[in-house]
Design an enzyme around this catalytic site. Structure first.
Site, PDB file in Angstrom:
ATOM      1  N   GLN A  26       0.816  -1.207   0.000  1.00  0.00           N
ATOM      2  CA  GLN A  26       0.000   0.000   0.000  1.00  0.00           C
ATOM      3  C   GLN A  26       0.857   1.267   0.000  1.00  0.00           C
ATOM      4  O   GLN A  26       2.019   1.266   0.369  1.00  0.00           O
ATOM      5  CB  GLN A  26      -0.920  -0.010   1.232  1.00  0.00           C
ATOM      6  CG  GLN A  26      -2.093  -0.975   1.133  1.00  0.00           C
ATOM      7  CD  GLN A  26      -1.698  -2.417   1.280  1.00  0.00           C
ATOM      8  OE1 GLN A  26      -0.660  -2.739   1.860  1.00  0.00           O
ATOM      9  NE2 GLN A  26      -2.521  -3.315   0.740  1.00  0.00           N
ATOM     10  N   GLU A  30      -8.684  -4.851   5.062  1.00  0.00           N
ATOM     11  CA  GLU A  30      -8.603  -5.907   6.062  1.00  0.00           C
ATOM     12  C   GLU A  30      -9.307  -5.418   7.313  1.00  0.00           C
ATOM     13  O   GLU A  30      -9.142  -4.255   7.710  1.00  0.00           O
ATOM     14  CB  GLU A  30      -7.150  -6.232   6.422  1.00  0.00           C
ATOM     15  CG  GLU A  30      -6.414  -6.997   5.362  1.00  0.00           C
ATOM     16  CD  GLU A  30      -5.006  -7.359   5.820  1.00  0.00           C
ATOM     17  OE1 GLU A  30      -4.453  -8.300   5.248  1.00  0.00           O
ATOM     18  OE2 GLU A  30      -4.469  -6.693   6.731  1.00  0.00           O
ATOM     19  N   TYR A  87       9.134 -14.643  -5.838  1.00  0.00           N
ATOM     20  CA  TYR A  87       7.666 -14.648  -5.902  1.00  0.00           C
ATOM     21  C   TYR A  87       7.026 -14.820  -4.529  1.00  0.00           C
ATOM     22  O   TYR A  87       6.006 -15.479  -4.369  1.00  0.00           O
ATOM     23  CB  TYR A  87       7.161 -15.707  -6.886  1.00  0.00           C
ATOM     24  CG  TYR A  87       7.723 -15.524  -8.276  1.00  0.00           C
ATOM     25  CD1 TYR A  87       7.206 -14.553  -9.125  1.00  0.00           C
ATOM     26  CD2 TYR A  87       8.816 -16.269  -8.716  1.00  0.00           C
ATOM     27  CE1 TYR A  87       7.739 -14.346 -10.386  1.00  0.00           C
ATOM     28  CE2 TYR A  87       9.366 -16.054  -9.975  1.00  0.00           C
ATOM     29  CZ  TYR A  87       8.815 -15.095 -10.803  1.00  0.00           C
ATOM     30  OH  TYR A  87       9.355 -14.880 -12.040  1.00  0.00           O
ATOM     31  N   GLN A  94      -1.820  -9.947  -4.675  1.00  0.00           N
ATOM     32  CA  GLN A  94      -3.180 -10.396  -4.387  1.00  0.00           C
ATOM     33  C   GLN A  94      -4.235  -9.466  -4.963  1.00  0.00           C
ATOM     34  O   GLN A  94      -5.315  -9.915  -5.339  1.00  0.00           O
ATOM     35  CB  GLN A  94      -3.357 -10.537  -2.870  1.00  0.00           C
ATOM     36  CG  GLN A  94      -2.498 -11.673  -2.314  1.00  0.00           C
ATOM     37  CD  GLN A  94      -2.206 -11.523  -0.829  1.00  0.00           C
ATOM     38  OE1 GLN A  94      -2.226 -10.421  -0.286  1.00  0.00           O
ATOM     39  NE2 GLN A  94      -1.924 -12.629  -0.179  1.00  0.00           N
TER      40      GLN A  94
END
Length: 589
Positions: free
Chosen positions: A158, A486, A178, A201
Site C-alpha cells: 500500500q 482488512e 515470488y 493479491q
C-alpha cells in the site's frame, strides 16, 4: 497460509536499523511577528531543503548517493527520514535506484520521456525475507525506464503509487522468489511490454496503457486502461471498466528551463489511456514563486498565513508538527508534498481542513495521528457542505493517513469528505496492525473514511483495520472503483465488534438512507489473530434498493482466523476452513 503482514511483523521489528547517520537537519520555524504588528508578507519559492536531491546527467556518482539513501531507508518502516530524488531532463545510464521507505523518485520534465534512465527503479523485499506485503510509502513518477534485464521490478504494497511512468519493457510486481505481495496502484503510465503481477493479491490500474497482463490472484481492477484484459471476474478475477468516469491527474513539479513550476493536469471525463501521449500534457502550471515552501519546523500559524496571503503550499520532505489545523480556504489552492512529507497533529487538532470551494488539490503527503485523540485528521469541506463542484472538483491524491505504528496515535474518524464531487484518487487510510503504539485501545480509531458529500468518486480506496466501520458512505450517488480492506486483526472477542444485532462492523457500509451508489472490484479480508472464533455477518452492508449496485465483490478468511458468513448483506457464500479461497459475488442486487 499466514496473514499477509502480521505473521512476519515481529521479525521485521527485530531487524537492525541501518547505521547510516542522518543526512539532514530540520529548518527552524519562521519567526513570529511582534505583538501588535501584522506579520510581514511571506516569500514564495526558495530552496527545497536538504532532503530534496536533484541530479542531472553530469552529476558525479549518482549511484553512490542512491545507494546511500537506500541503505538508510531500506528497513526504516517507521523512521523519520524523508527523501525526494529528482532527475532533471536528460538521459542517464547504468543506474539502479532501489527505493526504501519514504523515498520518492521523479523526473522533472513535462513528459516522462523527457527524463530517460537506461536502468531500473527497483523495489524488492530482501529486507523482509522476500515478503513484499510491508513495502509501503515509496513512489515513482514521471520517468522513462529501459530496464537492464528488459523487465523492471516494482514489488510494493500500500501507499506506493506508480504514476506517469513509461516502461520500455516489462513490469514485474512481485518480489524476487515470488514471495507474497499486496499492492498496489498504477496511473497515467505506459508499459510497452507485459505486466506480471504474479503473487500480487490485488491491484488497481487507471488510465494507462499496457502491452499485456499475465495473471491474477484475487482482485485485479482496471479502468480506462488500453490493453487491459477483458472482464472475467471471478475466473480470472479481472474487473475491467472501459473508461474512468472522472479523473484529474496528480500535480507534479517540473523544470521550465532553470525555474521550477508545478503542473496542474486538467480534468477528464470518461478517461482512457495516458495524458502525455503527444508529449505535452493538457493543463496549466504555476511558478514556484506562488508556493510557500514549508520546511520542517514551520508552524501551522505560518502555513495559514501563507495560505491567507494567497500562496499555495509545497511541503518538503520531513516531519511537520501542527498545533492547529492547516486551513485551505481559497479555491484552486494546491497543497503538494514531496518525499512523503508528514503532518502530525499535536494536542488532538485536525491536521488539515478544506473549505467548500472549487478546485483544491491535495497530493503527495502523509498524515500521522498524534498521541492525543483527534476527532478527525483530514476534513474536506465543512459539515453541511452543499456547493456543486462538478466542473472543478476537489482532488485528494496520494494522501495517506496512519494511526499508530510510529507510536501511539488516535483518531475517531480519520478522513471525512463533506464536499460534493470530491475525487479521492488513491489513498491508504491505515490503523496500524504492527509497529509501536499498537493495540485495540492503544491506537483506537473507530472509523476510517466517512463520505457525507454527494457525487463523490473514489478510485483506488485502501482502508484497513479500524475498530468499527472502515468506510461509511452517507452521500448520494457515490462511486468506488477498487476497494481493498482488512478488518482489524486485534479485536479481543466477538463482543468487541458487535454492531447491534450484526456480528462484526462492515468494512464498507452504505447508509440506509442512500438511494443511489455503485462500486466495482471491492475486497475485504479478515485475520482475527487474537480470537480466531470471531465471525463477520458480512463485509459489505447496503440498502436493498435498485439504485445501489455492486459488481465483483470478494471476501477472504486468511488462514481461518475468523470467518465471514456472507459477502454483502445476507448474499454470498460463507468463507470456511483455512484454505484462504475467496468467496465472491459478481453482481448485487
Amino acid at each position: 497460509m499466514p496473514a499477509r503482514r502480521s505473521v512476519l511483523a515481529a521479525m521485521a521489528a527485530a531487524l537492525p536499523a541501518a547505521g547510516l547517520p542522518a543526512l539532514t537537519t530540520a529548518a527552524s520555524a519562521a519567526p513570529a511577528a511582534p505583538a501588535g504588528r501584522a506579520a510581514d508578507p511571506l516569500p514564495g519559492g526558495g530552496d527545497l531543503g536538504p532532503n530534496v536531491l536533484v541530479f542531472d546527467p553530469s552529476t558525479p556518482d549518482i549511484q553512490g548517493k542512491l545507494d546511500e539513501i537506500f541503505r538508510q531507508q531500506e528497513r526504516a518502516q517507521f523512521g523519520t527520514g524523508r527523501y525526494a530524488l529528482l532527475f532533471k531532463p536528460g538521459t542517464y545510464h547504468g543506474l539502479n535506484a532501489q527505493l526504501g521507505f519514504y523515498t520518492s523518485i521523479a523526473g522533472l520534465g513535462l513528459s516522462p520521456d523527457d527524463t530517460s534512465i537506461n536502468g531500473d527503479v527497483t523495489v524488492d523485499a530482501g529486507w523482509f525475507d522476500g515478503n513484499a506485503t510491508q513495502n509501503f510509502w515509496r513512489s515513482a513518477e514521471n520517468l522513462a525506464l529501459t530496464p537492464v534485464s528488459g523487465t523492471n521490478r516494482w514489488a510494493v504494497a500500500q501507499a506506493a503509487p506508480f504514476r506517469r511512468m513509461h516502461i520500455r519493457g516489462g513490469l514485474n510486481l512481485a518480489p524476487d522468489g515470488y514471495g507474497w505481495a499486496s499492492g498496489g496502484y498504477i496511473a497515467d503510465s505506459r508499459v510497452d511490454g507485459t505486466v506480471g503481477p504474479y503473487s500480487q493479491q490485488q491491484w488497481y490500474t487507471r488510465d494507462s496503457a499496457v502491452g499485456g497482463w499475465t495473471n491474477a490472484v484475487w482482485n485485479m481492477v482496471f479502468s480506462g486502461v488500453e490493453g487491459a484484459p477483458a472482464q472475467g471476474f471471478p475466473d480470472p478475477p479481472y474487473t475491467t471498466l472501459d473508461t474512468t468516469p472522472v479523473s484529474r491527474e496528480k500535480p507534479f513539479l517540473y523544470l521550465d528551463g532553470d525555474a521550477y513550476r508545478v503542473f496542474l493536469p486538467e480534468k477528464r471525463t470518461n478517461a482512457r489511456g495516458i495524458t502525455w501521449g503527444s508529449g505535452t500534457p493538457r493543463g496549466t502550471s504555476l511558478p514556484l514563486s506562488q508556493f510557500y515552501v514549508v520546511r520542517p519546523g514551520t508552524s501551522a500559524t505560518t502555513m495559514n498565513q501563507a495560505l491567507d496571503q494567497g500562496l499555495h503550499l509545497l511541503l518538503t520532505p520531513g516531519i511537520h508538527h501542527v498545533d492547529r489545523a492547516v486551513e485551505v480556504k481559497r479555491a484552486n489552492t494546491v497543497v503538494l508534498g514531496l518525499g512523503y512529507a508528514t503532518l502530525i497533529p499535536d494536542g488532538g487538532v485536525t491536521a488539515l481542513k478544506v473549505a467548500d470551494v472549487d478546485g483544491v488539490r491535495l497530493a503527495g503527503f502523509l498524515i500521522d495521528a498524534g498521541s492525543v485523540n483527534s476527532a478527525t485528521l483530514l476534513e474536506v469541506g465543512p459539515e453541511g457542505a452543499s456547493v456543486d463542484h462538478a466542473a472543478n472538483p476537489i482532488t485528494v491524491q496520494d494522501v495517506f493517513l496512519r494511526i499508530g505504528g510510529a507510536g501511539a496515535g488516535k483518531a475517531t474518524t480519520s478522513m471525512v469528505i463533506n464536499s460534493n464531487h470530491t475525487i479521492v484518487d488513491h489513498t491508504w487510510v491505515w490503523r496500524a496492525d504492527h509497529g509501536d503504539g499498537v493495540g485495540w485501545e492503544t491506537n483506537r480509531a473507530d472509523y476510517g473514511v466517512r463520505v457525507n458529500g454527494a457525487d463523490v468518486l473514489a478510485t483506488g480506496l485502501f482502508v484497513e483495520h479500524f475498530n468499527k466501520y472502515d468506510v461509511e458512505w452517507r452521500g448520494e450517488r457515490g462511486r468506488t472503483i477498487f476497494f481493498q480492506n482488512e478488518k482489524a486483526y486485534d479485536a479481543p472477542n466477538q463482543a468487541a465488534v458487535q454492531d447491534g444485532t450484526t456480528k462484526g462492523y462492515a468494512a464498507y457500509k452504505v447508509a440506509d438512507s442512500v438511494t443511489t451508489h455503485e462500486g466495482w472490484g471491492l475486497g475485504s479480508y479478515c485475520y482475527y489473530n487474537v480470537d480466531p472464533t470471531i465471525r463477520q455477518d458480512h463485509a459489505f452492508a447496503a440498502p436493498r434498493t435498485p439504485g445501489v449496485k455492486f459488481h465483483d465483490l470478494l471476501v477472504v478468511s486468511l488462514s481461518g482466523h475468523g470467518q465471514f458468513e456472507h459477502i454483502i448483506n445476507d448474499t454470498g457464500a460463507a468463507t470456511s476452513g483455512t484454505d484462504t479461497v475467496p468467496s465472491t459475488v459478481v453482481s448485487y442486487p
